[in-house]
Structure formats: structure tokens, C-alpha cells
Scaffold this motif. Structure first.
Motif, PDB file in Angstrom:
ATOM      1  N   TRP A   3      -5.405 -53.255 -12.291  1.00 55.36           N
ATOM      2  CA  TRP A   3      -4.917 -53.423 -11.505  1.00 55.36           C
ATOM      3  C   TRP A   3      -5.555 -52.756 -10.477  1.00 55.36           C
ATOM      4  O   TRP A   3      -4.555 -52.786  -9.418  1.00 55.36           O
ATOM      5  N   ASN A   4      -6.140 -52.284 -10.725  1.00 56.23           N
ATOM      6  CA  ASN A   4      -7.716 -51.851  -9.801  1.00 56.23           C
ATOM      7  C   ASN A   4      -8.631 -52.516  -8.805  1.00 56.23           C
ATOM      8  O   ASN A   4      -8.757 -52.872  -7.615  1.00 56.23           O
ATOM      9  N   TYR A  25      -6.331 -52.351 -19.354  1.00 56.23           N
ATOM     10  CA  TYR A  25      -5.045 -52.552 -18.435  1.00 56.23           C
ATOM     11  C   TYR A  25      -4.739 -52.049 -17.404  1.00 56.23           C
ATOM     12  O   TYR A  25      -5.076 -52.704 -16.165  1.00 56.23           O
ATOM     13  N   LEU A  26      -5.976 -50.584 -16.774  1.00 56.93           N
ATOM     14  CA  LEU A  26      -5.510 -50.301 -15.840  1.00 56.93           C
ATOM     15  C   LEU A  26      -6.623 -50.765 -14.759  1.00 56.93           C
ATOM     16  O   LEU A  26      -6.623 -50.671 -13.819  1.00 56.93           O
ATOM     17  N   PHE A  83      -5.491 -46.683  -9.762  1.00 53.39           N
ATOM     18  CA  PHE A  83      -4.688 -45.888 -10.994  1.00 53.39           C
ATOM     19  C   PHE A  83      -5.463 -45.690 -11.796  1.00 53.39           C
ATOM     20  O   PHE A  83      -6.329 -45.745 -12.697  1.00 53.39           O
ATOM     21  N   THR A  84      -5.291 -44.804 -11.968  1.00 52.65           N
ATOM     22  CA  THR A  84      -5.734 -43.538 -13.353  1.00 52.65           C
ATOM     23  C   THR A  84      -4.681 -43.428 -14.290  1.00 52.65           C
ATOM     24  O   THR A  84      -3.282 -43.446 -14.391  1.00 52.65           O
ATOM     25  N   TRP A 133       0.360 -42.738 -15.759  1.00 56.05           N
ATOM     26  CA  TRP A 133       0.067 -43.604 -14.625  1.00 56.05           C
ATOM     27  C   TRP A 133      -0.558 -43.130 -13.779  1.00 56.05           C
ATOM     28  O   TRP A 133       1.090 -42.797 -13.538  1.00 56.05           O
ATOM     29  N   GLN A 174      -7.380 -48.470 -20.230  1.00 57.41           N
ATOM     30  CA  GLN A 174      -8.469 -48.161 -19.370  1.00 57.41           C
ATOM     31  C   GLN A 174      -8.661 -49.919 -19.136  1.00 57.41           C
ATOM     32  O   GLN A 174      -8.644 -49.845 -17.137  1.00 57.41           O
ATOM     33  N   LEU A 186      -1.165 -43.394  -9.216  1.00 58.99           N
ATOM     34  CA  LEU A 186      -1.664 -44.368  -8.478  1.00 58.99           C
ATOM     35  C   LEU A 186      -1.599 -43.524  -7.082  1.00 58.99           C
ATOM     36  O   LEU A 186      -0.802 -42.717  -6.875  1.00 58.99           O
TER      37      LEU A 186
END
Length: 122
Positions: free
Chosen positions: A15-16, A11-12, A66-67, A83, A9, A85
Motif C-alpha cells: 500500500w505504501n 501487505y502495508l 500506512f502503518t 492499520w 507488514q 493512514l
């Protein structure tokens, strides 16, 4: 016991994160100094290169998020997860699978990324 889901979580979240300073703080918190991110399109070594990769992806996919695409699996010093996107709440346009190698203190030392679905892919 390692919190593999929490690591995925965070990590994503990096990205977000679109604010450059906040994103860099997340990268510095998550990755070792010599961390590496590699997927079919990029091989980023070190925090500067990883941060630049995140910024480039955000520019290419502006407004996308990203989820997690399911549960996170992990053992020892390795976690894996799918993941997505895409636009928030909509069908993802990109789907990937990452394998994350961790240090003893839970920092990311290496990510091996795979792209399962990309725009224009037949």
C-alpha cells in the motif's frame, strides 16, 4: 508456523509503495492470481484490480503512509489487524481493520477491509 505480523507488514508495504513496477511486484508476490480485496468502497478481484486500487488510494492520499495500528492476531489461515493512514509521525486521518485469508503457502487469497475512521465521518 505462519508469520502473521510479517504478512501484515508486507501487505502495508504494498500500500505504501509508490513506484508502480515495485508495487506490482509486491502485489504479485503477496496475492494469489485470483486474490480479492473488498472494503466498503471497492471490490477488487485479481492482481490487476488490486494494484489499480492501491494506485488510486495513493493518488487520493498522496504523501500519507500506512502503518500497523497495533499487534497482529492470527490463527489457521486468517490474520486480523488495525492499520492507520496519515502523515508520517502524525495522527492518522483514516483508521481501518483488515481480515486477511491466506493460502497454505502464506499468500493472500482474500482481504475483508473495514473503515473505522474516515475524513468527514461524524
Amino acid at each position: 508456523m505462519t508469520d502473521y505480523t510479517g504478512i501484515a507488514q508486507r501487505y502495508l508495504a504494498a500500500w505504501n509503495e509508490t513506484d508502480p513496477a515495485a508495487r506490482r511486484a509486491l502485489v504479485d508476490e503477496l496475492y494469489t492470481v485470483d486474490g480479492r480485496y473488498v472494503d466498503p468502497l471497492v471490490d477488487a478481484e485479481g492482481r490487476d484490480a488490486i494494484d489499480a486500487t492501491l494506485a488510486a488510494v495513493q493518488a487520493q492520499f498522496a504523501g500519507m503512509v500506512f502503518t500497523l495500528g497495533g499487534s497482529v492476531d492470527g490463527h489457521h489461515d486468517v490474520a486480523r489487524f488495525t492499520w492507520n493512514l496519515g502523515p508520517a509521525g502524525a495522527e492518522p486521518i483514516v483508521v481501518g481493520f483488515d481480515v486477511v485469508a491466506l493460502t497454505e503457502d502464506g499468500r493472500i487469497r482474500q482481504v475483508h477491509g473495514f473503515l473505522d475512521k474516515v475524513p468527514g465521518q461524524a
